[in-house]
Design an enzyme around this catalytic site. Structure first.
Site, mmCIF file in Angstrom:
data_model
loop_
_atom_site.group_PDB
_atom_site.id
_atom_site.type_symbol
_atom_site.label_atom_id
_atom_site.label_comp_id
_atom_site.label_asym_id
_atom_site.label_seq_id
_atom_site.Cartn_x
_atom_site.Cartn_y
_atom_site.Cartn_z
ATOM 1 C CE1 TYR A 121 -4.497 -1.251 0.794
ATOM 2 C CE2 TYR A 121 -3.039 -3.135 0.902
ATOM 3 C CZ TYR A 121 -4.303 -2.616 0.778
ATOM 4 O OH TYR A 121 -5.370 -3.454 0.637
ATOM 5 C CE LYS A 136 1.432 -17.643 2.201
ATOM 6 N NZ LYS A 136 0.823 -18.909 2.624
ATOM 7 C CG ASP A 160 -2.143 -19.597 4.065
ATOM 8 O OD1 ASP A 160 -1.692 -19.565 5.213
ATOM 9 O OD2 ASP A 160 -1.592 -20.224 3.137
ATOM 10 C CG ASP A 199 -7.834 -4.109 2.611
ATOM 11 O OD1 ASP A 199 -8.973 -3.948 3.077
ATOM 12 O OD2 ASP A 199 -7.442 -3.551 1.568
#
Length: 455
Positions: free
Chosen positions: A150, A220, A320, A344
């Site tokens: 972002y 992640k 995930d 988000d």
């Protein structure tokens, strides 16, 4: 008494009884939502403080409204007002079409360095939900707001700039795994130690202040080791370096618990218990695990004998699997600290579990300077503009959060409890009415009236 502005001293907000709060009405349905919300805010302040405290609302402009008035999507005067008065609130904003600013929300966050996107997600009894046990959801997400993809550092496919970047990566950095370099756009994902530290600190301090049981670092890092993985490592670092006596990591809890259960347990046997694959590791890896056990056992005087159970648990989870487990094991998550993109996804997915983004509150905060903008987390829904139809809950609950941030807890409690009671009475706007049996359909303004009546 003249209205005054909020200041900060020694990390604590000083909020006068008569305070100026800038607001952006918002685009599309923004005027409808704001008209209902501001009446709720004023009613709560009046009821809670009987005239002792009062807000002077100062309108500032951004989005389509600002562009029509000034030719600018985000006038400097608006930024100056939020800078001066420190705390403000906004409705939904139109994203400009074409080049330049890609998102006004992102622009506000970056220009004011509002590095925390704070998104509490808690189920309200009676709200329609797509999951079986939405009442298990009671989480607060701390989403890093200024870094990650972002940050907006990217180059479009086919441009001279992206060709320069790709040549640099291939020729200077020996990058060989850009699959289709001639047709690739390139983006850069910056994740800094400073940015990660301050985000993790904010989450930990919030959890300690609110009496929460855990902070989960969501990442992640199994794939992006030097960005997402570094975020996880830095989160653990700041926890044990700055809050040692108040926290325990999940792995430390295993080691200490093993020792509590068997005081004669050797360091190596403890290592084998926390890492079942220990016997397959090379000696250097085994030593690393033994060192970890030895370090954790130094905490026995302060964390042993089950003392760790009264500490704030710091743990981590892959992004995930987190998206799965917030559905299947929601009770295991309390405060979540994560990077921008993960946050988000997570915040919107969790909002769906408790009734949708239409009633999800949010805030963008710099806990160092004290600056904060509380906001609607949904879009402008222009097809409903002026119809007095949409749910104003997102802005109303964001305002409730704002009062809590200001230390006006009585006003916060009045709004929260009254909104909960209104929904329990099945007096709702169209979005909930169509999913509830025997509910009473209210307009946007009428929903605000019902909340005020229930204070």
């Amino acid at each position: 008494m003249n209205e005054e502005k909020i200041t900060i001293k020694n990390g604590k907000l000083k909020v006068p009884d008569r305070v100026v709060i800038p607001f952006i009405e918002g685009d599309g349905t923004g005027p409808d939502i704001w008209a209902a919300s501001v009446r709720v805010f004023d009613a709560a302040v009046e009821k809670a403080y009987s005239g002792k405290r009062k807000i002077h609302w100062e309108e500032v402009y951004a989005g389509e409204n600002a562009f029509n008035k000034t030719g600018e999507w985000l006038p400097q005067e608006t930024l100056d007002a939020f800078q001066k008065y420190m705390v403000g609130i906004k409705g939904p904003l139109t994203t400009p079409v074409g080049g330049g600013i890609t998102s006004l929300n992102v622009a506000l966050r970056q220009k004011l360095d509002l590095y925390v996107c704070l998104r509490p997600v808690k189920y309200i009894t009676g709200v329609p939900s797509p999951v079986r046990q939405p009442e298990d959801v009671d989480m607060v997400i701390f989403r890093e707001n200024t870094e990650d993809i972002y940050a907006g550092i990217e180059w479009a496919e086919g441009t001279a700039d992206v060709e320069k970047v790709i040549r640099f990566l291939e020729d200077e950095m020996s990058v060989k795994n850009i699959r289709f370099p001639k047709t690739s756009g390139i983006g850069v994902k910056p994740v800094s130690k400073e940015g990660s530290y301050r985000l993790a600190k904010a989450a930990i301090e919030y959890a300690l202040m609110e009496g929460r049981k855990s902070v989960t670092l969501v990442h992640k890092g199994n794939i992006m080791k030097f960005t997402e993985g570094a975020f996880k490592n830095w989160g653990y670092e700041v926890a044990v370096e700055e809050y040692r006596n108040q926290v325990v990591t999940e792995r430390e809890s295993w080691i200490i618990s093993n020792k509590d259960s068997n005081p004669d347990l050797s360091i190596e046997d403890n290592a084998k218990m926390i890492d079942p694959g220990y016997h397959m590791m090379v000696e250097a890896q085994q030593k690393e695990k033994r060192d970890e056990v030895e370090t954790a056992l130094k905490l026995m005087p302060t964390h042993g004998s089950n003392q760790w159970k009264n500490k704030l648990m710091i743990k981590d989870a892959i992004a995930d699997i987190t998206l799965q487990q917030v559905l299947t094991r929601a009770k295991e998550f309390e405060v979540i600290a994560t990077l921008n993109l993960n946050g988000d996804y997570l915040s919107d997915a969790l909002a769906a579990q408790v009734g949708g983004i239409g009633i999800a509150p949010g805030a963008n905060i710099n806990y160092v300077t004290g600056h904060a903008i509380f906001e609607a987390t949904h879009g402008t829904a222009p097809k409903y503009a002026g119809l007095d139809k949409v749910n104003p809950g997102s802005v109303i609950l964001s305002g409730s959060m704002m009062f809590k941030y200001m230390g006006w807890h009585e006003a916060h409690d009045l709004i929260w409890k009254a909104l909960v009671k209104t929904i329990e009475q099945k007096r709702v706007t169209y979005d909930y009415h169509r999913m509830m049996d025997d509910a009473t359909l209210l307009k946007c303004s009428e929903f605000g009236d019902a909340i005020i009546k229930n204070m």
